[in-house]
Design a protein around this motif. Structure first.
Motif, mmCIF file in Angstrom:
data_model
loop_
_atom_site.group_PDB
_atom_site.id
_atom_site.type_symbol
_atom_site.label_atom_id
_atom_site.label_comp_id
_atom_site.label_asym_id
_atom_site.label_seq_id
_atom_site.Cartn_x
_atom_site.Cartn_y
_atom_site.Cartn_z
ATOM 1 N N TYR A 96 0.837 -1.202 0.000
ATOM 2 C CA TYR A 96 0.000 0.000 0.000
ATOM 3 C C TYR A 96 0.869 1.248 0.000
ATOM 4 O O TYR A 96 1.800 1.371 0.802
ATOM 5 C CB TYR A 96 -0.935 0.005 1.215
ATOM 6 C CG TYR A 96 -2.029 -1.024 1.098
ATOM 7 C CD1 TYR A 96 -3.275 -0.695 0.575
ATOM 8 C CD2 TYR A 96 -1.798 -2.350 1.471
ATOM 9 C CE1 TYR A 96 -4.279 -1.646 0.445
ATOM 10 C CE2 TYR A 96 -2.788 -3.311 1.340
ATOM 11 C CZ TYR A 96 -4.027 -2.951 0.824
ATOM 12 O OH TYR A 96 -5.006 -3.899 0.675
ATOM 13 N N ASN A 106 -5.499 -0.271 7.350
ATOM 14 C CA ASN A 106 -6.898 -0.713 7.368
ATOM 15 C C ASN A 106 -7.819 0.324 6.738
ATOM 16 O O ASN A 106 -8.784 -0.034 6.045
ATOM 17 C CB ASN A 106 -7.326 -1.010 8.806
ATOM 18 C CG ASN A 106 -6.662 -2.251 9.353
ATOM 19 O OD1 ASN A 106 -6.280 -3.145 8.598
ATOM 20 N ND2 ASN A 106 -6.508 -2.326 10.662
ATOM 21 N N GLN A 107 -7.527 1.611 6.949
ATOM 22 C CA GLN A 107 -8.359 2.643 6.348
ATOM 23 C C GLN A 107 -8.214 2.641 4.822
ATOM 24 O O GLN A 107 -9.191 2.825 4.100
ATOM 25 C CB GLN A 107 -7.994 4.024 6.908
ATOM 26 C CG GLN A 107 -8.155 4.154 8.434
ATOM 27 C CD GLN A 107 -9.484 3.655 8.931
ATOM 28 O OE1 GLN A 107 -9.599 2.583 9.509
ATOM 29 N NE2 GLN A 107 -10.519 4.435 8.686
ATOM 30 N N LYS A 132 -7.352 -0.009 2.995
ATOM 31 C CA LYS A 132 -7.988 -1.242 2.531
ATOM 32 C C LYS A 132 -9.496 -1.076 2.386
ATOM 33 O O LYS A 132 -10.102 -1.498 1.397
ATOM 34 C CB LYS A 132 -7.719 -2.375 3.539
ATOM 35 C CG LYS A 132 -6.472 -3.183 3.313
ATOM 36 C CD LYS A 132 -6.471 -4.311 4.332
ATOM 37 C CE LYS A 132 -5.271 -5.213 4.154
ATOM 38 N NZ LYS A 132 -5.295 -6.312 5.165
ATOM 39 N N ASN A 133 -10.069 -0.464 3.401
ATOM 40 C CA ASN A 133 -11.529 -0.361 3.472
ATOM 41 C C ASN A 133 -12.076 0.898 2.814
ATOM 42 O O ASN A 133 -13.294 1.105 2.801
ATOM 43 C CB ASN A 133 -11.974 -0.410 4.934
ATOM 44 C CG ASN A 133 -11.587 -1.708 5.611
ATOM 45 O OD1 ASN A 133 -11.621 -2.769 4.995
ATOM 46 N ND2 ASN A 133 -11.204 -1.636 6.874
ATOM 47 N N GLN A 134 -11.138 1.726 2.288
ATOM 48 C CA GLN A 134 -11.555 2.998 1.697
ATOM 49 C C GLN A 134 -12.460 3.765 2.663
ATOM 50 O O GLN A 134 -13.514 4.303 2.287
ATOM 51 C CB GLN A 134 -12.277 2.751 0.372
ATOM 52 C CG GLN A 134 -11.389 2.161 -0.716
ATOM 53 C CD GLN A 134 -10.395 3.192 -1.257
ATOM 54 O OE1 GLN A 134 -10.763 4.150 -1.921
ATOM 55 N NE2 GLN A 134 -9.111 2.987 -0.965
ATOM 56 N N ALA A 135 -12.034 3.811 3.913
ATOM 57 C CA ALA A 135 -12.858 4.378 4.979
ATOM 58 C C ALA A 135 -12.453 5.809 5.294
ATOM 59 O O ALA A 135 -11.272 6.169 5.244
ATOM 60 C CB ALA A 135 -12.739 3.517 6.238
ATOM 61 N N ASP A 138 -11.404 8.872 7.425
ATOM 62 C CA ASP A 138 -10.562 8.875 8.622
ATOM 63 C C ASP A 138 -9.993 10.258 8.864
ATOM 64 O O ASP A 138 -9.775 11.031 7.914
ATOM 65 C CB ASP A 138 -9.419 7.856 8.448
ATOM 66 C CG ASP A 138 -8.595 7.698 9.707
ATOM 67 O OD1 ASP A 138 -9.124 7.115 10.673
ATOM 68 O OD2 ASP A 138 -7.451 8.171 9.730
#
Length: 327
Positions: A218, A314-315, A317-320, A322
């Motif tokens: 990433y 993780n953000q 990966k999840n396209q979250a 933040d």
């Protein structure tokens, strides 16, 4: 104990022609100096609890205990001598030297001990390669007498122990929460030994390696990096209630500034020519900046660097959405 290399049983022998390896740096840098185990054993007094004169567990006993546990757990592997760093020297004098001018003191009239001590021990044949960089399994600990009330009677004593990896390019330690006991409280050497053994047995080096390998896959852009640094700087100035809703960041403002410098200038971990940087290199910029911490805060900030990088991963990966990262 198996030698681990790139999670591929066909490649368990490391090809050193493809490994970047430089051990010229120290695992911690701030306000410390290197000493030998012999120095701690022969040249330093052992602090006692003032109310009952009961002895504390000496720095040398702590190191010997962790070393002996490592020898029992990793009995099929060579184990290195400890690398020891100390700070905050406490000086004294014997009763025979009362009233003597400092310049007239003889060596046998001087006493000393180190308030804070950190050490690492390598198990060099348990290793892996991430992004062309060799990592070796490393254990160690931290002790600070400043966390003890030496003016009272003997009480529970506090230690920090860890197991993880050391990046041999820069001697950055790579520690996660599963490999750290940040507030280990014991009343005896035997209890210290038992709790150290439990940490080593419960630690999964393969799981830790797999976590770190994900960082390579990433990248963040220069714009995302600039946003991240700005939000990291902002974090420390937010109101307490706002901070509680965010992922905790333990690196200091000056350490964040050092990350920016290394993003441009670090030979091993700087950004690409287009400004992008993968999370592995970013993680190592974090752990490198943590090396400027005092001994008693060092492990905490190093471990937080791993957890913080995992949070960013993780953000992405999840396209979250933040606080720290723009998707």
């Amino acid at each position: 104990m198996e030698l681990i290399a790139n999670n591929n049983i066909q490649n368990m022998v490391l090809d050193h022609s493809k490994v970047i390896n430089n051990t010229s740096n120290n695992f911690i840098e701030a306000n410390t100096e290197k000493v030998s185990l012999e120095h701690l054993e022969k040249d330093c007094i052992i602090p006692s609890f003032a109310k009952d004169l009961e002895s504390t567990i000496a720095h040398s006993e702590f190191i010997d205990t962790v070393h002996s546990v490592a020898q029992s757990v990793y009995s099929d592997n060579d184990i290195s001598l400890p690398e020891i760093r100390v700070s905050h020297q406490i000086k004294g004098r014997t009763p025979s030297a009362i009233g003597k001018p400092v310049k007239e003191l003889l060596d046998h009239e001087k006493t000393q001990y180190w308030e804070r001590m950190a050490f690492t021990i390598e198990i060099p044949h348990i290793a892996t390669v991430i992004n062309g960089q060799e990592l070796k399994l490393t254990i160690g600990g931290v002790r600070s007498y400043s966390e003890q009330n030496l003016y009272a009677k003997k009480s529970i004593e506090k230690f920090k122990i860890f197991i993880g990896f050391k990046n041999m390019v820069c001697t950055n330690l790579c520690i996660n929460t599963d490999g750290l006991k940040n507030d280990l409280r014991v009343s005896s050497i035997n209890e210290l030994k038992d709790k150290t053994l439990k940490l080593f047995q419960n630690y999964s080096q393969q799981k830790h390696i797999e976590q770190m390998k994900q960082f390579i896959n990433y990248n963040i852009s220069e714009y995302q990096f600039a946003h991240l640094i700005g939000k990291m700087k902002l974090y420390h100035n937010l109101e307490k209630n706002h901070k509680m809703s965010l992922f905790e960041l333990k690196l200091t403002d000056s350490q964040i500034s050092n990350i920016v410098k290394d993003y441009v200038n670090d030979d091993a971990f700087k950004c690409n020519s287009d400004g992008t940087i993968n999370l592995w290199n970013l993680y190592n910029l974090f752990t490198n900046s943590a090396k400027s911490s005092y001994i008693d805060n060092f492990l905490n900030r190093n471990c937080n660097s791993h957890e913080f990088t995992t949070h960013i991963l993780n953000q992405l990966k999840n396209q979250a959405k933040d606080f720290y990262i723009i998707i």
